[in-house]
Write a protein that holds these residues in place. Structure first.
Motif, short mmCIF file in Angstrom:
data_model
loop_
_atom_site.label_atom_id
_atom_site.label_comp_id
_atom_site.label_asym_id
_atom_site.label_seq_id
_atom_site.Cartn_x
_atom_site.Cartn_y
_atom_site.Cartn_z
N PRO A 1 0.84 -1.00 0.15
CA PRO A 1 0.04 -0.10 0.02
C PRO A 1 0.83 1.28 -0.09
O PRO A 1 1.95 1.32 0.27
CB PRO A 1 -0.78 -0.18 1.18
CG PRO A 1 -0.03 -1.00 2.23
CD PRO A 1 0.77 -1.92 1.29
N ASP A 2 0.13 2.36 -0.14
CA ASP A 2 0.72 3.55 -0.17
C ASP A 2 1.42 3.93 1.17
O ASP A 2 0.78 3.43 2.30
CB ASP A 2 -0.14 4.66 -0.70
CG ASP A 2 0.48 6.15 -0.45
OD1 ASP A 2 1.44 6.38 -0.95
OD2 ASP A 2 -0.48 6.84 0.16
N GLU B 1 1.58 6.45 3.13
CA GLU B 1 0.58 7.10 4.06
C GLU B 1 -0.50 6.39 4.43
O GLU B 1 -0.69 6.36 5.56
CB GLU B 1 0.06 8.39 3.17
CG GLU B 1 1.08 9.62 3.05
CD GLU B 1 1.47 10.32 4.32
OE1 GLU B 1 0.57 10.80 5.04
OE2 GLU B 1 2.56 10.36 4.47
N GLU B 2 -1.14 5.77 3.40
CA GLU B 2 -2.13 4.79 3.83
C GLU B 2 -1.80 3.53 4.81
O GLU B 2 -2.36 3.34 5.85
CB GLU B 2 -2.58 3.88 2.54
CG GLU B 2 -3.72 3.23 2.64
CD GLU B 2 -4.30 2.51 1.42
OE1 GLU B 2 -4.59 1.27 1.33
OE2 GLU B 2 -4.02 3.26 0.22
N THR C 1 -1.40 5.42 8.44
CA THR C 1 -2.67 5.96 8.86
C THR C 1 -3.21 4.69 9.44
O THR C 1 -4.21 4.53 10.26
CB THR C 1 -3.58 6.54 7.67
OG1 THR C 1 -2.79 7.71 7.10
CG2 THR C 1 -4.74 6.96 8.09
N ASP C 2 -3.35 3.35 8.53
CA ASP C 2 -3.76 2.23 8.94
C ASP C 2 -3.48 1.60 10.28
O ASP C 2 -3.92 1.24 11.22
CB ASP C 2 -3.80 1.18 7.92
CG ASP C 2 -4.28 -0.33 8.18
OD1 ASP C 2 -5.67 -0.33 8.44
OD2 ASP C 2 -3.83 -1.30 7.96
N THR D 1 -4.94 3.92 13.00
CA THR D 1 -6.22 3.44 13.30
C THR D 1 -6.35 2.46 13.99
O THR D 1 -7.19 2.54 15.12
CB THR D 1 -6.98 3.66 12.01
OG1 THR D 1 -6.79 4.73 11.03
CG2 THR D 1 -8.53 3.36 12.11
N LYS E 1 -16.42 3.54 3.19
CA LYS E 1 -14.99 3.36 3.27
C LYS E 1 -13.86 3.99 2.40
O LYS E 1 -12.96 4.60 2.72
CB LYS E 1 -14.67 1.73 3.77
CG LYS E 1 -13.35 1.60 4.27
CD LYS E 1 -12.97 0.47 4.66
CE LYS E 1 -11.56 0.02 5.22
NZ LYS E 1 -11.44 -1.19 5.70
N SER E 2 -14.31 3.70 1.06
CA SER E 2 -13.49 4.31 0.17
C SER E 2 -13.33 5.80 0.10
O SER E 2 -12.24 6.52 -0.27
CB SER E 2 -13.82 3.71 -1.19
OG SER E 2 -15.22 4.49 -1.84
N GLY F 1 -12.54 6.52 4.59
CA GLY F 1 -11.84 5.30 5.34
C GLY F 1 -11.07 5.87 6.66
O GLY F 1 -11.54 5.50 7.45
N ALA F 2 -10.24 6.63 6.50
CA ALA F 2 -9.37 7.07 7.80
C ALA F 2 -10.14 8.09 8.64
O ALA F 2 -9.88 8.28 9.95
CB ALA F 2 -8.11 7.65 7.15
#
Length: 150
Positions: free
Chosen positions: A46-47, A49-50, A53-54, A57, A129-130, A133-134
């Motif tokens: 994944p990216d 940042e993603e 963030t995941d 979270t 979510k898309s 999501g965050a």
């Protein structure tokens, strides 16, 4: 960018000798590094940042659950420690949508997808979510979607 911000905040906390903040930031850094190691053998990465963030979270969700359990068990000192860690983690997360904004988004998506009942819950949740999501607590959003589709 987020990863670098966490690293620079860790250095700042070290220089300021803020032990509690430093411990929380090191914990975040360790979790991110663990996730990087997990993904080494993965086909799709994944990216960045993603990914960060995941991780944040999930950590925030774990802290909230722990706080509830410690409060229920009358363990104030442990709950306070978790709250302090949660405050540090939330600094790096995007601003969460309010319940009113979440309900408005759910209504818009419901109208867009012509969602009528519970059978459409998966589609509504996927779209929600898309888009956000965050910025959403998905367990809370799930309850609001159920309420809207019932």
């Amino acid at each position: 960018m987020l990863r670098e911000k966490i690293q620079s905040e860790t250095v700042t906390a070290m220089k300021a000798k803020d032990k509690e903040r430093l411990a929380a930031l090191r914990l975040v850094g360790a979790k991110i590094k663990d996730r990087d190691i997990e993904l080494r053998t993965s086909d799709k990465k994944p990216d960045d940042e993603e990914l960060v963030t995941d991780v944040l979270t999930k950590m925030a969700k774990q802290r909230r659950e722990s706080i509830e359990m410690y409060d229920a068990g009358d363990r104030k000192e442990l709950a306070d420690k978790e709250r302090a860690e949660l405050a540090v983690i939330e600094e790096f997360l995007p601003q969460q949508l309010s319940e009113t904004d979440t309900k408005a988004e759910i209504a818009a998506i419901k109208a867009e997808l012509n969602a009528a009942g519970m059978k459409d819950m998966g589609r509504v949740m996927a779209e929600l979510k898309s888009r956000h999501g965050a910025a959403l607590d998905m367990s809370r959003a799930s309850a609001l979607v159920k309420e809207a589709l019932a």
